[in-house]
Design an enzyme around this catalytic site. Structure first.
Site, PDB file in Angstrom:
ATOM      1  N   TYR A  59       0.846  -1.205   0.000  1.00 44.87           N
ATOM      2  CA  TYR A  59       0.000   0.000   0.000  1.00 44.87           C
ATOM      3  C   TYR A  59       0.879   1.251   0.000  1.00 44.87           C
ATOM      4  O   TYR A  59       1.290   1.755   1.053  1.00 44.87           O
ATOM      5  CB  TYR A  59      -0.944   0.030   1.205  1.00 44.87           C
ATOM      6  CG  TYR A  59      -1.891  -1.152   1.296  1.00 44.87           C
ATOM      7  CD1 TYR A  59      -2.224  -1.912   0.173  1.00 44.87           C
ATOM      8  CD2 TYR A  59      -2.475  -1.507   2.499  1.00 44.87           C
ATOM      9  CE1 TYR A  59      -3.083  -2.989   0.252  1.00 44.87           C
ATOM     10  CE2 TYR A  59      -3.352  -2.589   2.586  1.00 44.87           C
ATOM     11  CZ  TYR A  59      -3.639  -3.325   1.465  1.00 44.87           C
ATOM     12  OH  TYR A  59      -4.497  -4.397   1.550  1.00 44.87           O
ATOM     13  N   HIS A 136       0.211 -12.123   1.211  1.00 45.58           N
ATOM     14  CA  HIS A 136      -0.767 -11.295   0.510  1.00 45.58           C
ATOM     15  C   HIS A 136      -1.331 -11.995  -0.727  1.00 45.58           C
ATOM     16  O   HIS A 136      -2.512 -11.905  -1.035  1.00 45.58           O
ATOM     17  CB  HIS A 136      -0.104  -9.968   0.133  1.00 45.58           C
ATOM     18  CG  HIS A 136      -1.042  -8.815   0.017  1.00 45.58           C
ATOM     19  ND1 HIS A 136      -0.639  -7.515   0.197  1.00 45.58           N
ATOM     20  CD2 HIS A 136      -2.353  -8.745  -0.262  1.00 45.58           C
ATOM     21  CE1 HIS A 136      -1.671  -6.709   0.025  1.00 45.58           C
ATOM     22  NE2 HIS A 136      -2.724  -7.435  -0.260  1.00 45.58           N
ATOM     23  N   PRO A 242     -15.459  -4.601   2.615  1.00 41.42           N
ATOM     24  CA  PRO A 242     -16.783  -5.008   3.110  1.00 41.42           C
ATOM     25  C   PRO A 242     -17.894  -4.044   2.694  1.00 41.42           C
ATOM     26  O   PRO A 242     -19.071  -4.396   2.787  1.00 41.42           O
ATOM     27  CB  PRO A 242     -16.606  -5.019   4.635  1.00 41.42           C
ATOM     28  CG  PRO A 242     -15.514  -4.027   4.891  1.00 41.42           C
ATOM     29  CD  PRO A 242     -14.575  -4.163   3.726  1.00 41.42           C
ATOM     30  N   LEU A 243     -17.495  -2.848   2.252  1.00 48.22           N
ATOM     31  CA  LEU A 243     -18.492  -1.876   1.796  1.00 48.22           C
ATOM     32  C   LEU A 243     -18.517  -1.823   0.270  1.00 48.22           C
ATOM     33  O   LEU A 243     -18.999  -0.844  -0.315  1.00 48.22           O
ATOM     34  CB  LEU A 243     -18.161  -0.486   2.373  1.00 48.22           C
ATOM     35  CG  LEU A 243     -18.084  -0.434   3.904  1.00 48.22           C
ATOM     36  CD1 LEU A 243     -17.623   0.944   4.375  1.00 48.22           C
ATOM     37  CD2 LEU A 243     -19.441  -0.774   4.525  1.00 48.22           C
ATOM     38  N   GLY A 244     -17.991  -2.858  -0.370  1.00 49.21           N
ATOM     39  CA  GLY A 244     -17.988  -2.863  -1.827  1.00 49.21           C
ATOM     40  C   GLY A 244     -17.218  -1.674  -2.382  1.00 49.21           C
ATOM     41  O   GLY A 244     -17.618  -1.071  -3.369  1.00 49.21           O
ATOM     42  N   ARG A 245     -16.096  -1.339  -1.722  1.00 53.20           N
ATOM     43  CA  ARG A 245     -15.263  -0.186  -2.125  1.00 53.20           C
ATOM     44  C   ARG A 245     -16.080   1.104  -2.130  1.00 53.20           C
ATOM     45  O   ARG A 245     -15.866   1.984  -2.949  1.00 53.20           O
ATOM     46  CB  ARG A 245     -14.615  -0.418  -3.479  1.00 53.20           C
ATOM     47  CG  ARG A 245     -13.836  -1.701  -3.486  1.00 53.20           C
ATOM     48  CD  ARG A 245     -12.927  -1.849  -4.656  1.00 53.20           C
ATOM     49  NE  ARG A 245     -12.144  -3.043  -4.421  1.00 53.20           N
ATOM     50  CZ  ARG A 245     -12.362  -4.210  -5.004  1.00 53.20           C
ATOM     51  NH1 ARG A 245     -13.299  -4.328  -5.912  1.00 53.20           N
ATOM     52  NH2 ARG A 245     -11.636  -5.250  -4.699  1.00 53.20           N
ATOM     53  N   GLY A 246     -17.035   1.151  -1.245  1.00 54.55           N
ATOM     54  CA  GLY A 246     -17.845   2.361  -1.100  1.00 54.55           C
ATOM     55  C   GLY A 246     -19.180   2.258  -1.795  1.00 54.55           C
ATOM     56  O   GLY A 246     -20.125   2.964  -1.450  1.00 54.55           O
ATOM     57  N   LEU A 248     -21.643   0.135  -1.703  1.00 55.36           N
ATOM     58  CA  LEU A 248     -22.812  -0.260  -0.911  1.00 55.36           C
ATOM     59  C   LEU A 248     -23.302   0.857   0.012  1.00 55.36           C
ATOM     60  O   LEU A 248     -24.412   0.781   0.543  1.00 55.36           O
ATOM     61  CB  LEU A 248     -22.479  -1.513  -0.087  1.00 55.36           C
ATOM     62  CG  LEU A 248     -22.161  -2.759  -0.932  1.00 55.36           C
ATOM     63  CD1 LEU A 248     -21.512  -3.850  -0.073  1.00 55.36           C
ATOM     64  CD2 LEU A 248     -23.432  -3.293  -1.597  1.00 55.36           C
ATOM     65  N   GLY A 250     -24.053   3.697  -0.930  1.00 57.05           N
ATOM     66  CA  GLY A 250     -25.030   4.479  -1.688  1.00 57.05           C
ATOM     67  C   GLY A 250     -24.618   5.927  -1.888  1.00 57.05           C
ATOM     68  O   GLY A 250     -25.428   6.755  -2.300  1.00 57.05           O
TER      69      GLY A 250
HETATM   70  N1  LIG Z   1      -6.120  -8.507   1.001  1.00 56.43           N
HETATM   71  C1  LIG Z   1      -6.381  -7.816  -0.082  1.00 56.43           C
HETATM   72  O1  LIG Z   1      -6.045  -8.207  -1.192  1.00 56.43           O
HETATM   73  C2  LIG Z   1      -7.104  -6.507   0.065  1.00 56.43           C
HETATM   74  C3  LIG Z   1      -7.648  -5.870  -1.063  1.00 56.43           C
HETATM   75  C4  LIG Z   1      -8.327  -4.667  -0.869  1.00 56.43           C
HETATM   76  C5  LIG Z   1      -8.450  -4.139   0.409  1.00 56.43           C
HETATM   77  N2  LIG Z   1      -7.894  -4.766   1.484  1.00 56.43           N
HETATM   78  C6  LIG Z   1      -8.028  -4.260   2.858  1.00 56.43           C
HETATM   79  O2  LIG Z   1      -9.424  -4.096   3.151  1.00 56.43           O
HETATM   80  C7  LIG Z   1      -9.661  -2.767   3.598  1.00 56.43           C
HETATM   81  C8  LIG Z   1     -11.052  -2.315   3.223  1.00 56.43           C
HETATM   82  O3  LIG Z   1     -11.252  -2.356   1.828  1.00 56.43           O
HETATM   83  P1  LIG Z   1     -11.437  -1.051   0.948  1.00 56.43           P
HETATM   84  O4  LIG Z   1     -10.988   0.125   1.722  1.00 56.43           O
HETATM   85  O5  LIG Z   1     -10.811  -1.299  -0.352  1.00 56.43           O
HETATM   86  O6  LIG Z   1     -13.006  -1.009   0.668  1.00 56.43           O
HETATM   87  P2  LIG Z   1     -14.305  -0.752   1.567  1.00 56.43           P
HETATM   88  O7  LIG Z   1     -13.958  -0.807   2.998  1.00 56.43           O
HETATM   89  O8  LIG Z   1     -15.345  -1.643   1.055  1.00 56.43           O
HETATM   90  O9  LIG Z   1     -14.721   0.715   1.135  1.00 56.43           O
HETATM   91  C9  LIG Z   1     -13.892   1.829   1.306  1.00 56.43           C
HETATM   92  C10 LIG Z   1     -14.553   3.000   0.618  1.00 56.43           C
HETATM   93  O10 LIG Z   1     -15.800   3.274   1.265  1.00 56.43           O
HETATM   94  C11 LIG Z   1     -15.836   4.614   1.742  1.00 56.43           C
HETATM   95  N3  LIG Z   1     -16.518   4.579   3.052  1.00 56.43           N
HETATM   96  C12 LIG Z   1     -16.096   3.978   4.177  1.00 56.43           C
HETATM   97  N4  LIG Z   1     -17.023   4.106   5.152  1.00 56.43           N
HETATM   98  C13 LIG Z   1     -18.038   4.827   4.635  1.00 56.43           C
HETATM   99  C14 LIG Z   1     -19.264   5.286   5.155  1.00 56.43           C
HETATM  100  N5  LIG Z   1     -19.640   5.007   6.402  1.00 56.43           N
HETATM  101  N6  LIG Z   1     -20.070   6.023   4.342  1.00 56.43           N
HETATM  102  C15 LIG Z   1     -19.711   6.301   3.066  1.00 56.43           C
HETATM  103  N7  LIG Z   1     -18.550   5.880   2.514  1.00 56.43           N
HETATM  104  C16 LIG Z   1     -17.710   5.140   3.291  1.00 56.43           C
HETATM  105  C17 LIG Z   1     -14.398   5.047   1.846  1.00 56.43           C
HETATM  106  O11 LIG Z   1     -14.296   6.421   1.614  1.00 56.43           O
HETATM  107  P3  LIG Z   1     -13.881   7.443   2.815  1.00 56.43           P
HETATM  108  O12 LIG Z   1     -12.418   7.311   2.977  1.00 56.43           O
HETATM  109  O13 LIG Z   1     -14.318   8.763   2.297  1.00 56.43           O
HETATM  110  O14 LIG Z   1     -14.648   7.027   4.024  1.00 56.43           O
HETATM  111  C18 LIG Z   1     -13.747   4.273   0.692  1.00 56.43           C
HETATM  112  O15 LIG Z   1     -13.914   4.960  -0.520  1.00 56.43           O
HETATM  113  C19 LIG Z   1      -8.541  -1.971   2.939  1.00 56.43           C
HETATM  114  O16 LIG Z   1      -8.347  -0.739   3.579  1.00 56.43           O
HETATM  115  C20 LIG Z   1      -7.372  -2.910   3.064  1.00 56.43           C
HETATM  116  O17 LIG Z   1      -6.793  -2.809   4.356  1.00 56.43           O
HETATM  117  C21 LIG Z   1      -7.240  -5.952   1.310  1.00 56.43           C
END
Ligand SMILES: NC(=O)c1ccc[n+]([C@@H]2O[C@H](COP(=O)([O-])OP(=O)(O)OC[C@H]3O[C@@H](n4cnc5c(N)ncnc54)[C@H](OP(=O)(O)O)[C@@H]3O)[C@@H](O)[C@H]2O)c1
Length: 352
Positions: A59, A136, A242-246, A248, A250
């Site tokens: 990262y 990873h 878990p939030l579908g990369r944001g 979900l 909405g």
């Molecule tokens: N092992 C792997 O291969 C792998 C791959 C991907 C990710 N990961 C790990 O999983 C973690 C989570 O995944 P992710 O960050 O990709 O996706 P995510 O948690 O599904 O979604 C993150 C996105 O949602 C937004 N968000 C978060 N909370 C919100 C809320 N309450 N209301 C509205 N928008 C919200 C964030 O924006 P804001 O910053 O504006 O809140 C960001 O754009 C990563 O940080 C990483 O540590 C691991």
């Protein structure tokens, strides 16, 4: 922390929702990065009971680990010692950046390389040991057992406490579990990505955001019910994105992603995908409204209700979103609401 969950079979309990730090350095809009705020969000997360803090070497090529190290190196508000001592600090190796500008990277699971990757992570994180170290991605050029044995040696050396895997097949997990216990498997799981439940929801093979950005290849097959495997083996399942990369939540709209944002080139974030997946966000929003909650909270509550061994790690750079996400552990969905969510249509577009 109410609702705490045991990490694998370690005897260590953590708050039910952790914090994913990737987006603070990698993957999402670069123009919106703010290191100072990110450090504060990590500190606030720990103070609020998020005890599983997730980062990785890849990262930002170490940038994210440095942020986490800086945040956890300080003392908590109550003056009760460094924040680092209150968390399970998780990082990952086996994916290495070649060029930060283009985000090109490759898998490297060679034993000697994993050892030096972990040593470099210890330095960046400013700690004497890492609590949870994930492989990873499996390097197709190296038998996974060899990579794992090298990590097990680092456990023996006291540099790592527990081991995890990310985006592996059940066969790979089973093979390494015989050598040294798997404490956690981290794979994508959310309302719109359920491959880990053995539901082939999406047509893609599951490369992973982390290596989809460029050139690290695919070769990951999430087939089978990985959640059930972790439960059977006494491991945790850590859903990433878990939030579908944001999506979900909405709050996203098509066309708003800058070029450096992974979602700008992903088929689930096109205008057509937003149109075709509308039924998913509508259903989640309707339940959220009924519950006086937010769609993000509904998405996380659905995950927590799937199994006691699940510890989601939603990612955020925002203090407001952090508080909202952590409060999701108080939300109880009814049987009818869970069923409606279970039956959501298959998502249009591929994960990568
Ligand atoms: N092992 C792997 O291969 C792998 C791959 C991907 C990710 N990961 C790990 O999983 C973690 C989570 O995944 P992710 O960050 O990709 O996706 P995510 O948690 O599904 O979604 C993150 C996105 O949602 C937004 N968000 C978060 N909370 C919100 C809320 N309450 N209301 C509205 N928008 C919200 C964030 O924006 P804001 O910053 O504006 O809140 C960001 O754009 C990563 O940080 C990483 O540590 C691991």
């Amino acid at each position: 922390m109410p609702g705490a969950r045991e990490l694998g079979s370690t005897g260590r309990a953590v708050g039910p929702i952790g914090l994913g730090c990737m987006g603070m350095s990698w993957g999402y809009a670069e123009s919106a990065r703010d290191d100072r705020q990110s450090v504060q969000v990590i500190r606030d997360a720990v103070e609020a009971g998020a005890e599983l803090i997730d980062t990785a070497l890849v990262y930002g090529d170490g940038h994210n680990e440095r942020l986490v190290g800086e945040a956890l190196g300080t003392t908590g508000r109550a003056g009760d010692g460094p924040l680092r001592d209150r968390v399970v600090l998780a990082t990952k190796g086996g994916l290495v950046v070649d060029d930060l500008a283009t985000k090109s990277m490759h898998r490297d699971g060679r034993p000697a390389s994993l050892t030096s990757q972990a040593d470099a992570s210890l330095t960046r994180l400013e700690v004497d040991h890492i609590d949870l170290y994930y492989l990873h991605r499996v390097d197709p050029a190296v038998p996974v057992e060899e990579s794992w044995a090298a990590l097990a040696d680092l456990v023996t050396a006291g540099k790592i406490r527990w081991l995890g895997l990310s985006e592996v097949t059940i066969d790979q997990a089973e093979a390494v579990h015989r050598i040294h216990p798997v404490t956690a498997v981290q794979s994508e799981l959310s309302l719109w990505t359920r491959d880990a439940l053995g539901e082939t929801q999406t047509a893609d093979g599951g490369a992973g955001l982390d290596d989809a950005v460029a050139g690290a290849g695919t070769g990951t097959d999430a087939g089978g019910n990985m959640l059930a495997w972790t439960r059977d083996r006494g491991a945790s399942f850590v859903p990433f994105a878990p939030l579908g990369r944001g999506y979900l939540t909405g709050t996203l709209a098509p066309g708003e992603f800058e070029e450096t944002d992974f979602r700008a080139a992903n088929s689930r974030f096109t205008a057509e995908a937003f149109r075709r997946n509308r039924a998913i966000t509508d259903a989640v929003a309707e339940i959220a409204q009924r519950q006086d909650a937010t769609p993000a909270q509904v998405s996380l509550a659905w995950l927590l209700g799937l199994s006691d061994n699940i510890i989601p790690i939603p990612g955020t750079r925002s203090g407001r979103h952090l508080r909202e996400n952590l409060a999701a552990s108080d939300l109880v969905l009814s049987g009818e609401e869970r069923q409606a969510l279970d039956e959501l249509p298959t998502a249009f577009g591929t994960r990568y």
